[in-house]
Design a protein around this motif. Structure first.
Motif, short mmCIF file in Angstrom:
data_model
loop_
_atom_site.label_atom_id
_atom_site.label_comp_id
_atom_site.label_asym_id
_atom_site.label_seq_id
_atom_site.Cartn_x
_atom_site.Cartn_y
_atom_site.Cartn_z
N LEU A 1 37.04 104.21 -30.79
CA LEU A 1 37.26 104.81 -29.47
C LEU A 1 36.36 106.02 -29.28
CD1 LEU A 1 38.81 105.27 -26.80
CD2 LEU A 1 40.58 106.45 -28.15
N LEU B 1 42.75 106.47 -23.26
CA LEU B 1 41.74 105.44 -23.17
C LEU B 1 41.01 105.52 -21.82
CD1 LEU B 1 43.57 102.27 -24.57
CD2 LEU B 1 42.51 104.16 -25.83
N TYR C 1 37.73 101.02 -21.28
CA TYR C 1 37.77 100.72 -22.71
C TYR C 1 38.46 99.39 -23.04
CZ TYR C 1 38.30 101.39 -27.76
OH TYR C 1 38.26 101.23 -29.12
#
Length: 266
Positions: free
Chosen positions: A36, A51, A55
């Protein structure tokens, strides 16, 4: 067989159906915080457990490729053009969420330049769909659709951009490593030339993510973001980003050629 190898082999001629497969592919995604963070850095987002809305598209990319490289898919994945993307988010997502991903294709239809279809990816948490992605692809070729009208040339914007970004050639490789999309038109000069581009081009979903990263702190928790991908961005590039309320865009900083046009809706 790795998906990208299957993608390359999909250009080998063999009988294909005329309809999209009806299957839905599923998987469970647990967020890797290191991955991430790599994605956030490449796209310009702040490092956070929250997020980016783009993503989950990366988390579902392997499933999307698995679907589009099957022998019962009507087109080779190589040569398809990603022309639009719509993402709907019903609540913020974090790295603690375990996402149940599902991918299917639908709505094969005529287009003035060929055929279009949508690849739908959804992410569910505890049985509830919280995120939905519609990626529209164009397969150029004969069509029974109406005659295409040549669009008017878009003039260069009169107002200066809100931000100017230099996009190095390495962006293609860096985003490919973060997203899993190793299409050679983004990562290789030779690969790009084989498909008619003088240089590698930026991933469309990188362009979308980079624009949304520039709007961090201004976006609501629940929203829909639509983009149309216009002209390919040859790398390296210098681009101008504009934002006017609910609309945003990305253009060549010198010529004004449009790369992306987007809308955010609450």
């Amino acid at each position: 067989m790795p998906s990208m190898l299957r993608a390359a082999l999909s250009v080998v001629p063999f009988p294909r159906p005329s309809t999209l497969p009806e299957d839905t592919l599923t998987s469970t995604a647990v967020v890797d915080r290191a991955h991430l963070a790599r994605y956030q850095r490449v796209c310009g987002f702040r490092l956070s457990d929250r997020l980016p809305v783009t993503y989950p598209h990366v988390l579902g990319f392997g499933l999307q490729l698995d679907l589009m490289t099957r022998r019962d898919f009507p087109f080779p994945v190589v040569g398809g053009v990603h022309v639009a993307n719509r993402i709907e988010q019903t609540r913020p997502l974090t790295a603690d969420d375990v996402l149940e991903l599902a991918v299917h294709a639908q709505d094969l239809r005529d287009h003035p330049r060929g055929r279009q279809y949508d690849v739908i990816t959804t992410a569910s948490v505890d049985g509830a769909v919280v995120w939905r992605d519609v990626s529209t692809y164009l397969r150029r070729g004969p069509s029974a659709g109406p005659r295409e009208e040549r669009p008017a040339r878009e003039p260069a914007p009169g107002a200066p951009p809100h931000a100017t970004w230099r996009v190095p050639t390495s962006t293609g490789t860096a985003y490919a490593d973060a997203s899993g999309d190793h299409n050679p038109i983004h990562t290789s000069w030779l690969g790009a030339r084989l498909f008619g581009f003088p240089r590698p081009i930026a991933h469309g979903m990188w362009s979308k993510a980079r624009c949304l990263a520039a709007l961090e702190g201004r976006l609501p928790d629940v929203y829909t973001v639509d983009v149309s991908f216009k002209l390919p961005m040859l790398l390296p590039a210098t681009v101008g980003f504009t934002w006017t309320g609910r609309e945003f865009g990305l253009r060549d900083a010198r010529s004004g050629k449009p790369y992306l046009a987007g809308t955010v809706t609450r």
